[in-house]
Design a protein around this motif. Structure first.
Motif, PDB file in Angstrom:
ATOM      1  N   SER A 298       0.841  -1.195   0.000  1.00 21.71           N
ATOM      2  CA  SER A 298       0.000   0.000   0.000  1.00 21.71           C
ATOM      3  C   SER A 298       0.877   1.247   0.000  1.00 21.71           C
ATOM      4  O   SER A 298       2.063   1.201   0.327  1.00 21.71           O
ATOM      5  CB  SER A 298      -0.913   0.002   1.234  1.00 21.71           C
ATOM      6  OG  SER A 298      -0.132   0.040   2.422  1.00 21.71           O
ATOM      7  N   ILE A 299       0.294   2.371  -0.362  1.00 20.54           N
ATOM      8  CA  ILE A 299       1.031   3.624  -0.434  1.00 20.54           C
ATOM      9  C   ILE A 299       1.040   4.287   0.940  1.00 20.54           C
ATOM     10  O   ILE A 299      -0.004   4.527   1.542  1.00 20.54           O
ATOM     11  CB  ILE A 299       0.414   4.568  -1.485  1.00 20.54           C
ATOM     12  CG1 ILE A 299       0.430   3.895  -2.860  1.00 20.54           C
ATOM     13  CG2 ILE A 299       1.182   5.891  -1.529  1.00 20.54           C
ATOM     14  CD1 ILE A 299       1.814   3.512  -3.354  1.00 20.54           C
ATOM     15  N   GLY A 300       2.235   4.584   1.417  1.00 26.93           N
ATOM     16  CA  GLY A 300       2.375   5.233   2.709  1.00 26.93           C
ATOM     17  C   GLY A 300       2.465   6.738   2.616  1.00 26.93           C
ATOM     18  O   GLY A 300       2.032   7.447   3.533  1.00 26.93           O
ATOM     19  N   ALA A 301       3.033   7.248   1.516  1.00 28.75           N
ATOM     20  CA  ALA A 301       3.215   8.693   1.400  1.00 28.75           C
ATOM     21  C   ALA A 301       3.623   9.061  -0.017  1.00 28.75           C
ATOM     22  O   ALA A 301       4.208   8.249  -0.741  1.00 28.75           O
ATOM     23  CB  ALA A 301       4.270   9.183   2.385  1.00 28.75           C
ATOM     24  N   VAL A 302       3.331  10.301  -0.379  1.00 27.30           N
ATOM     25  CA  VAL A 302       3.771  10.895  -1.645  1.00 27.30           C
ATOM     26  C   VAL A 302       4.117  12.344  -1.340  1.00 27.30           C
ATOM     27  O   VAL A 302       3.356  13.032  -0.653  1.00 27.30           O
ATOM     28  CB  VAL A 302       2.675  10.840  -2.730  1.00 27.30           C
ATOM     29  CG1 VAL A 302       3.216  11.333  -4.069  1.00 27.30           C
ATOM     30  CG2 VAL A 302       2.088   9.441  -2.866  1.00 27.30           C
ATOM     31  N   ALA A 303       5.268  12.835  -1.838  1.00 29.44           N
ATOM     32  CA  ALA A 303       5.657  14.199  -1.481  1.00 29.44           C
ATOM     33  C   ALA A 303       6.632  14.787  -2.496  1.00 29.44           C
ATOM     34  O   ALA A 303       7.362  14.066  -3.174  1.00 29.44           O
ATOM     35  CB  ALA A 303       6.298  14.233  -0.098  1.00 29.44           C
TER      36      ALA A 303
ATOM     37  N   GLY B  78       0.813  29.333  -1.535  1.00 27.92           N
ATOM     38  CA  GLY B  78       0.793  30.137  -2.752  1.00 27.92           C
ATOM     39  C   GLY B  78       0.086  29.466  -3.910  1.00 27.92           C
ATOM     40  O   GLY B  78      -0.717  30.081  -4.606  1.00 27.92           O
ATOM     41  N   THR B  79       0.369  28.191  -4.122  1.00 26.21           N
ATOM     42  CA  THR B  79      -0.213  27.464  -5.259  1.00 26.21           C
ATOM     43  C   THR B  79      -1.549  26.844  -4.926  1.00 26.21           C
ATOM     44  O   THR B  79      -2.282  26.426  -5.825  1.00 26.21           O
ATOM     45  CB  THR B  79       0.737  26.345  -5.720  1.00 26.21           C
ATOM     46  OG1 THR B  79       0.906  25.406  -4.648  1.00 26.21           O
ATOM     47  CG2 THR B  79       2.090  26.904  -6.115  1.00 26.21           C
ATOM     48  N   GLU B  80      -1.869  26.764  -3.640  1.00 33.89           N
ATOM     49  CA  GLU B  80      -3.082  26.098  -3.161  1.00 33.89           C
ATOM     50  C   GLU B  80      -3.147  24.668  -3.710  1.00 33.89           C
ATOM     51  O   GLU B  80      -4.136  24.229  -4.264  1.00 33.89           O
ATOM     52  CB  GLU B  80      -4.331  26.897  -3.525  1.00 33.89           C
ATOM     53  CG  GLU B  80      -4.381  28.260  -2.849  1.00 33.89           C
ATOM     54  CD  GLU B  80      -5.713  28.966  -2.994  1.00 33.89           C
ATOM     55  OE1 GLU B  80      -6.594  28.427  -3.708  1.00 33.89           O
ATOM     56  OE2 GLU B  80      -5.881  30.043  -2.406  1.00 33.89           O
ATOM     57  N   LYS B  81      -2.035  23.969  -3.509  1.00 33.20           N
ATOM     58  CA  LYS B  81      -1.939  22.568  -3.928  1.00 33.20           C
ATOM     59  C   LYS B  81      -1.329  21.741  -2.811  1.00 33.20           C
ATOM     60  O   LYS B  81      -0.588  22.253  -1.973  1.00 33.20           O
ATOM     61  CB  LYS B  81      -1.076  22.448  -5.188  1.00 33.20           C
ATOM     62  CG  LYS B  81      -1.678  23.075  -6.429  1.00 33.20           C
ATOM     63  CD  LYS B  81      -0.747  22.886  -7.631  1.00 33.20           C
ATOM     64  CE  LYS B  81      -1.351  23.503  -8.902  1.00 33.20           C
ATOM     65  NZ  LYS B  81      -0.437  23.332 -10.060  1.00 33.20           N
ATOM     66  N   LEU B  82      -1.635  20.458  -2.836  1.00 35.85           N
ATOM     67  CA  LEU B  82      -1.034  19.537  -1.871  1.00 35.85           C
ATOM     68  C   LEU B  82       0.429  19.305  -2.235  1.00 35.85           C
ATOM     69  O   LEU B  82       0.755  19.031  -3.386  1.00 35.85           O
ATOM     70  CB  LEU B  82      -1.783  18.204  -1.872  1.00 35.85           C
ATOM     71  CG  LEU B  82      -3.200  18.226  -1.291  1.00 35.85           C
ATOM     72  CD1 LEU B  82      -3.897  16.899  -1.558  1.00 35.85           C
ATOM     73  CD2 LEU B  82      -3.165  18.517   0.210  1.00 35.85           C
ATOM     74  N   ALA B  83       1.305  19.406  -1.240  1.00 32.63           N
ATOM     75  CA  ALA B  83       2.711  19.132  -1.436  1.00 32.63           C
ATOM     76  C   ALA B  83       3.075  17.742  -0.942  1.00 32.63           C
ATOM     77  O   ALA B  83       4.104  17.178  -1.357  1.00 32.63           O
ATOM     78  CB  ALA B  83       3.576  20.167  -0.713  1.00 32.63           C
ATOM     79  N   SER B  84       2.270  17.166  -0.066  1.00 37.95           N
ATOM     80  CA  SER B  84       2.525  15.810   0.404  1.00 37.95           C
ATOM     81  C   SER B  84       1.278  15.248   1.052  1.00 37.95           C
ATOM     82  O   SER B  84       0.434  15.994   1.581  1.00 37.95           O
ATOM     83  CB  SER B  84       3.691  15.789   1.401  1.00 37.95           C
ATOM     84  OG  SER B  84       3.318  16.388   2.629  1.00 37.95           O
ATOM     85  N   VAL B  85       1.160  13.928   1.000  1.00 36.06           N
ATOM     86  CA  VAL B  85       0.134  13.206   1.736  1.00 36.06           C
ATOM     87  C   VAL B  85       0.802  12.003   2.387  1.00 36.06           C
ATOM     88  O   VAL B  85       1.683  11.380   1.794  1.00 36.06           O
ATOM     89  CB  VAL B  85      -1.038  12.747   0.840  1.00 36.06           C
ATOM     90  CG1 VAL B  85      -1.823  13.935   0.312  1.00 36.06           C
ATOM     91  CG2 VAL B  85      -0.543  11.877  -0.298  1.00 36.06           C
ATOM     92  N   GLU B  86       0.392  11.708   3.610  1.00 35.33           N
ATOM     93  CA  GLU B  86       0.963  10.576   4.328  1.00 35.33           C
ATOM     94  C   GLU B  86      -0.191   9.846   5.018  1.00 35.33           C
ATOM     95  O   GLU B  86      -1.030  10.469   5.660  1.00 35.33           O
ATOM     96  CB  GLU B  86       1.986  11.067   5.354  1.00 35.33           C
ATOM     97  CG  GLU B  86       2.779   9.973   6.030  1.00 35.33           C
ATOM     98  CD  GLU B  86       3.900  10.541   6.882  1.00 35.33           C
ATOM     99  OE1 GLU B  86       4.692   9.740   7.405  1.00 35.33           O
ATOM    100  OE2 GLU B  86       3.996  11.772   7.025  1.00 35.33           O
TER     101      GLU B  86
END
Length: 371
Positions: free
Chosen positions: A272-277, A359-367
Motif C-alpha cells: 500500500s502507499i504510505g506517502a507521496v511528497a 501560494g499554489t493552493e496545492k497539496l505538497a505531500s500526503v501521508e
C-alpha cells in the motif's frame, strides 16, 4: 563539536535505543529525520544531529560524482586540516548557523542549479574560498571564512562565481566530515538494507501512478529513480514489520538535498502507499511567502479546499477529527515567512497527514497511517 565526538558527547546524553540513534544518524545523512520522508527538522535533537552530520552546510555529499570525488581527494593536507578545524569550531545547531546570513530565495534557486552543474559538468570556482583571521580583514565582497567568529561570510550580493565558491566550500567541508565519520565505530546495524524479492523497476511501476495522481502527468519525467529499503524490523526484533517500507525517489541529475525531488513511500507488508511528497529547498524557495497572520487566517479558509482535494484524489470525506498548524519547514525560514499549512485528519481508522502550499493552493505531500 566534530564527528569524533559525535557518539561520546551527544548520544551519551540521549535516552533512546542504539538502533534509533543509528536510524537518526543515517536519516540525517540522507537529509531527513527518522521516520519522516519530508526532511523535517522537528525539535532540538534532530537539529543538533543535522548540524553535526551536515556540518551546518545542509548540502549532502552523497550526490558527488567521479570528477567531484577526484577534486575532493586532491585537496592538499593543509586544506583538509583547515576544514577539520572549521568542523571542530562549528557550534551551530541549524543548517545556516555557520553562515553570516541566510541565502535569499533567488540565491537558493540559483545555487541548486549551479550545484547540479558542479556535480555533473565539473563547473567549479576559479579559486578556493578566501580565509582571514579577523572580520576587519574581510573585504565584504568575497565569500570568506573568518576564523574570528568561525563563520563563512557572504557578500550582500552574490555573483555566480561567489555561489560556486559557496558550493565548493560546503562540498569540501562535507567530504572531510564524512572521512571523520568513518572513524566512528558502527556498532549498530543500519535499518537500510539491500533490495530483495522485488526489483527496482517493479517498485517504480507501482509508485509512478501515485506520483502522477498527486502532481500531474509527466512530473519528474527523465529524472533518475533511486530506491531505499528501510527495514527496522531486520535490526530490531521489537519493531513491528508494519514499519518496513520502500522509498522511491525521483531526483535530478547532480542534485542533492537542496534540489527539488519527489518521493513515494510503499509499505512493504502489503504494497500500500504510505506517502507521496515533493521535497527540497529548491521547491521550498520557489513557494510564495506569507506573514504569520496571513497564514493563520488561511488555516480555516483553505480547509474546505484541502478536504475537496483529498476527496477528489483519494475518496476520503467527512473526517471525524482534524488538527492543523502553520508549518515552517527548513530551519532558515521562520517568523513571518510562512509557506505551508499542515493538516492531520482522521477518517475512521485511517489518519491522513498533508502539507498544503499556500501560494499554489496545492497539496505538497500526503501521508497515510493506520491507527
Amino acid at each position: 563539536m566534530n564527528m569524533n565526538d559525535f557518539d561520546k558527547e551527544l548520544f551519551s546524553n540521549i535516552e533512546i535505543s542504539n538502533s534509533m540513534k543509528r536510524e537518526l544518524y543515517e536519516n540525517c545523512k540522507r537529509g531527513k529525520r527518522a521516520g519522516d520522508f519530508r526532511f523535517r527538522y522537528a525539535g532540538t535533537l534532530t537539529a543538533i544531529i543535522g548540524a553535526v552530520v551536515f556540518g551546518c552546510t545542509g548540502i549532502a555529499s552523497y550526490a558527488c560524482f567521479q570528477t567531484v570525488q577526484m577534486r575532493l581527494e586532491a585537496m592538499s593536507e593543509k586544506e583538509v586540516q583547515e576544514y577539520e578545524l572549521d568542523l571542530k569550531n562549528d557550534t551551530g545547531v541549524t543548517i545556516d548557523d555557520s553562515f553570516s546570513r541566510k541565502l535569499s530565495d533567488e540565491e537558493t534557486l540559483k545555487a541548486a542549479e549551479l550545484e547540479r552543474k558542479y556535480n555533473t559538468e565539473g563547473k567549479y570556482p576559479e579559486e578556493n574560498v578566501e580565509r582571514v583571521e579577523t572580520l576587519a580583514e574581510w573585504d565584504g565582497k568575497s565569500v570568506c571564512y573568518v576564523e574570528e567568529d568561525h563563520k563563512l561570510h557572504l557578500p550582500e550580493t552574490m555573483s555566480e562565481e561567489d555561489l560556486l565558491t559557496f558550493i565548493d566550500y560546503n562540498t569540501k567541508k562535507d567530504y572531510v566530515m564524512e572521512q571523520e565519520a568513518k572513524e566512528i565505530p558502527d556498532e549498530v546495524p543500519s535499518p537500510y538494507v539491500n533490495l530483495e524479492n522485488v526489483s527496482e523497476a517493479e517498485l517504480v511501476n507501482i509508485a509512478r501512478p501515485e506520483l502522477e495522481k498527486l502532481f500531474g502527468q509527466d512530473v519528474a519525467s527523465g529524472w533518475n529513480t533511486r530506491v531505499e529499503v528501510f527495514k527496522p524490523s531486520a535490526t530490531d526484533p521489537s519493531v513491528d514489520s508494519s514499519h518496513d517500507m520502500y522509498f522511491i525517489y525521483w531526483e535530478q541529475a547532480g542534485g542533492s538535498s537542496n534540489s527539488t525531488d519527489y518521493v513515494v513511500v510503499i509499505n512493504m507488508a502489503d504494497s500500500s502507499i504510505g506517502a507521496v511528497a515533493v521535497r527540497g529547498r529548491e521547491h521550498f524557495a520557489s513557494l510564495k511567502s506569507f506573514s504569520d497572520a496571513e497564514a493563520e487566517s488561511r488555516l480555516k479558509t483553505d480547509l474546505p479546499k484541502v478536504l475537496a482535494e483529498l476527496e477528489r484524489l483519494y475518496g476520503y470525506k467527512d473526517p471525524v477529527s482534524e488538527r492543523h498548524e502553520v508549518y515552517y519547514d527548513y530551519t532558515e525560514y521562520g517568523e513571518n515567512d510562512a509557506r505551508q499549512l499542515r493538516y492531520v485528519f482522521k477518517f475512521g481508522d485511517k489518519s491522513v497527514d498533508v502539507m498544503w502550499d499556500l501560494g499554489t493552493e496545492k497539496l505538497a505531500s500526503v501521508e497515510f497511517f493506520n491507527d
